[in-house]
Design an enzyme around this catalytic site. Structure first.
Site, PDB file in Angstrom:
ATOM      1  N   ARG A 177       0.838  -1.197   0.000  1.00  0.00           N
ATOM      2  CA  ARG A 177       0.000   0.000   0.000  1.00  0.00           C
ATOM      3  C   ARG A 177       0.878   1.253   0.000  1.00  0.00           C
ATOM      4  O   ARG A 177       1.992   1.252   0.531  1.00  0.00           O
ATOM      5  CB  ARG A 177      -0.948  -0.008   1.190  1.00  0.00           C
ATOM      6  CG  ARG A 177      -0.318   0.308   2.525  1.00  0.00           C
ATOM      7  CD  ARG A 177      -1.331   0.154   3.637  1.00  0.00           C
ATOM      8  NE  ARG A 177      -0.823   0.702   4.891  1.00  0.00           N
ATOM      9  CZ  ARG A 177      -1.328   0.425   6.070  1.00  0.00           C
ATOM     10  NH1 ARG A 177      -2.360  -0.404   6.167  1.00  0.00           N
ATOM     11  NH2 ARG A 177      -0.832   0.978   7.167  1.00  0.00           N
ATOM     12  N   ASP A 287      -7.079  -1.460   8.496  1.00  0.00           N
ATOM     13  CA  ASP A 287      -6.428  -2.576   7.821  1.00  0.00           C
ATOM     14  C   ASP A 287      -7.301  -3.821   7.835  1.00  0.00           C
ATOM     15  O   ASP A 287      -8.408  -3.826   8.367  1.00  0.00           O
ATOM     16  CB  ASP A 287      -5.064  -2.864   8.453  1.00  0.00           C
ATOM     17  CG  ASP A 287      -4.042  -3.295   7.419  1.00  0.00           C
ATOM     18  OD1 ASP A 287      -4.264  -4.349   6.789  1.00  0.00           O
ATOM     19  OD2 ASP A 287      -3.054  -2.588   7.230  1.00  0.00           O
TER      20      ASP A 287
END
EC number: 4.1.1.98
Length: 488
Positions: A177, A287
């Site tokens: 990410r 997350d």
């Protein structure tokens, strides 16, 4: 079914009713996440947001939101057929010479597939139809999602980061990410054990002070995307594996500003470098655990070039408490893992990563137990054989009469076949997920193995229980009269 690029996959998904176009303006800030999350939880289609607010570029979301679409992306007709992909990987991981003419004939399809492994290098590619440099490089023109209310900034989620170590022949493809922190800057969040981080570390050692070249592909074809998240052997490149899945060589092209090869059909490519002395605080972000992670420093990726196709499509996702797209990918890839583990440990009957366990933090194994202590050997094997299970905190081992995918069965085995003191293995100071805030030290924690198998002499001196099973003849007689009883 094979797909030459992402657009081909979109067309075929739409023809099958597996993709819906959304023409209503939707905000990339939170709204897309809520829509995609509801759709995924309902087992719904991939989504193409044609008019994201304040952007001219469509957004593709929930692409791999069902195991069936993951299988389609890997060129398979069903989730069950992914076992064949696993068998191929198991063979490539530890190839064996044919044992004779019959064996050679049976392996011929594999040898034919291997012909598709080398990537095909193009001189011109769709991903470089438009080239942006200098002041024209502007990440804000890409409709990057901010997924959760507590997220620090928009986050690139499906970027395939292409790196190469100074002493390695092949490139590495990894998905890390990337937080947008400026017009031309992102934070590259790669954990220390991942391929990109290892390549960067080697570069820093051999080229001190020199910028490290990186390219990031967005919107590659499904085989290449899935190749980057599949446990391919270290000797096999993700491009080569994608060629095997596709049944055709992966087409790549050299980046404009460096020597890294990127998928030729990618929708967007970010090219640039990481300065060895530049880091920035990353996060917090929601997350796959269902929590916001802590803030930590990671390298900064400076983008010098953006290349893209005409009318590009931005591929995005979100992560959150399971089920999310990574959890669905885990369900599908679970079928790939099984044959790989079985080749090393033939006694394994099934292997299951419950998606509610954040895809990899818990594993349930069923096996044909052969000797005292056998379950513990399998536990250790799971933790050590594939690096994908380095962060698996809990391994439950059961006999083959237990369905690994049925919690009723698994809990029954745990509560009837385990003594907590005797049958629990605890290992301290092992590698653990950086995102696991429950561990006492960041990146270092413990693991638990649970032996829920029937115990043999040597493991117990007590008479062991015999499961209750109804007589088959009685069951058949009741089957014959069941409907006439009018009970239900």
């Amino acid at each position: 079914m094979k797909y030459k690029d992402l657009r081909d996959f979109i067309r075929q998904l739409e023809a099958k009713g597996e993709l819906v176009r959304i023409s209503q303006p939707i905000d990339t800030d939170l709204e897309m996440t809520e829509i995609a999350d509801r759709t995924l939880r309902a087992g719904g289609p991939a989504l193409l947001f044609e008019n994201p607010k304040n952007h001219d570029m469509p957004v593709l979301a929930n692409l791999f939101g069902t195991p069936e679409r993951v299988a389609m992306g890997m060129g398979q007709e069903s989730v069950e057929a992914l076992r064949e992909v696993g068998k191929l990987l198991a063979y490539l991981k530890e190839p064996e010479p044919p044992k004779g003419l019959k064996d050679l004939w049976e392996k011929l399809p594999v040898f034919k597939q291997v012909l598709n492994m080398p990537a095909k290098v193009l001189k011109k590619a769709p991903c470089q139809e438009v080239v942006l440099t200098g002041d024209d490089v502007d990440l804000s023109k890409i409709p990057v999602q901010r997924c959760w209310p507590g997220d620090a900034a928009p986050l690139v989620t499906w970027g395939l980061s292409v790196t190469k170590g100074p002493h390695k022949k092949r490139q590495n493809l990894g998905i890390y990410r990337q937080q947008v922190i400026g017009k031309n800057k992102l934070i590259m969040r790669w954990l220390s054990h991942r391929g990109g981080a290892l390549d960067f570390r080697e570069w820093c050692q051999t080229h001190p002070g020199e910028p490290y070249p990186v390219s990031v592909a967005l919107g590659a074809d499904p085989a290449t995307i899935l190749g980057a998240v599949t446990p391919v052997p270290d000797t096999l490149s993700e491009y080569a594996f994608a060629g095997l899945l596709r049944g055709d060589k992966t087409e790549v092209v050299k980046s404009i500003s460096n020597d890294l090869q990127v998928p030729a059909s990618a929708e967007i490519v970010l090219e640039g470098y990481i300065a060895q002395d530049e880091t920035a605080p990353e996060g917090p972000y929601g997350d796959h655990t269902g929590y916001y992670n802590e803030v930590d420093d990671f390298p900064v990726f400076t983008v010098t070039h953006i290349t893209h196709r005409k009318d590009p499509i931005y591929h995005s996702t979100y992560t959150g408490r399971p089920p999310d797209e990574p959890a669905i990918l885990g369900v599908a890839l679970n079928e790939v893992f099984v044959p790989i583990l079985q080749k090393q440990f033939p006694e394994i009957v099934d292997f299951y990563l419950p998606p509610e366990g954040c895809s990899y933090r818990m594993a349930v194994v069923t096996m044909k137990k052969q000797y005292p202590g056998h379950a513990k050997r399998v536990m250790m094997g799971v933790w050590s054989f594939l690096r994908q299970f380095m962060y698996t905190k809990f391994v439950i081992v059961c006999d083959d009469d237990v369905n690994a995918r049925d919690w009723n069965d698994v809990i029954w085995a745990i509560t009837t076949r385990m003594d907590p003191a005797r049958d629990t293995v605890m290992i301290e100071n092992t590698p653990i997920d950086y995102l696991d805030f429950a561990s006492p030290v960041s990146g270092l924690g413990s693991k638990m193995g649970m032996d829920a198998t029937n115990k043999m002499p040597g493991e117990t001196d007590r008479e062991w229980g015999v499961p209750i099973v109804m007589d088959e003849g009685v069951k058949k007689r009741v089957d014959d009269i069941w409907d006439s009883l009018g009970i239900m």
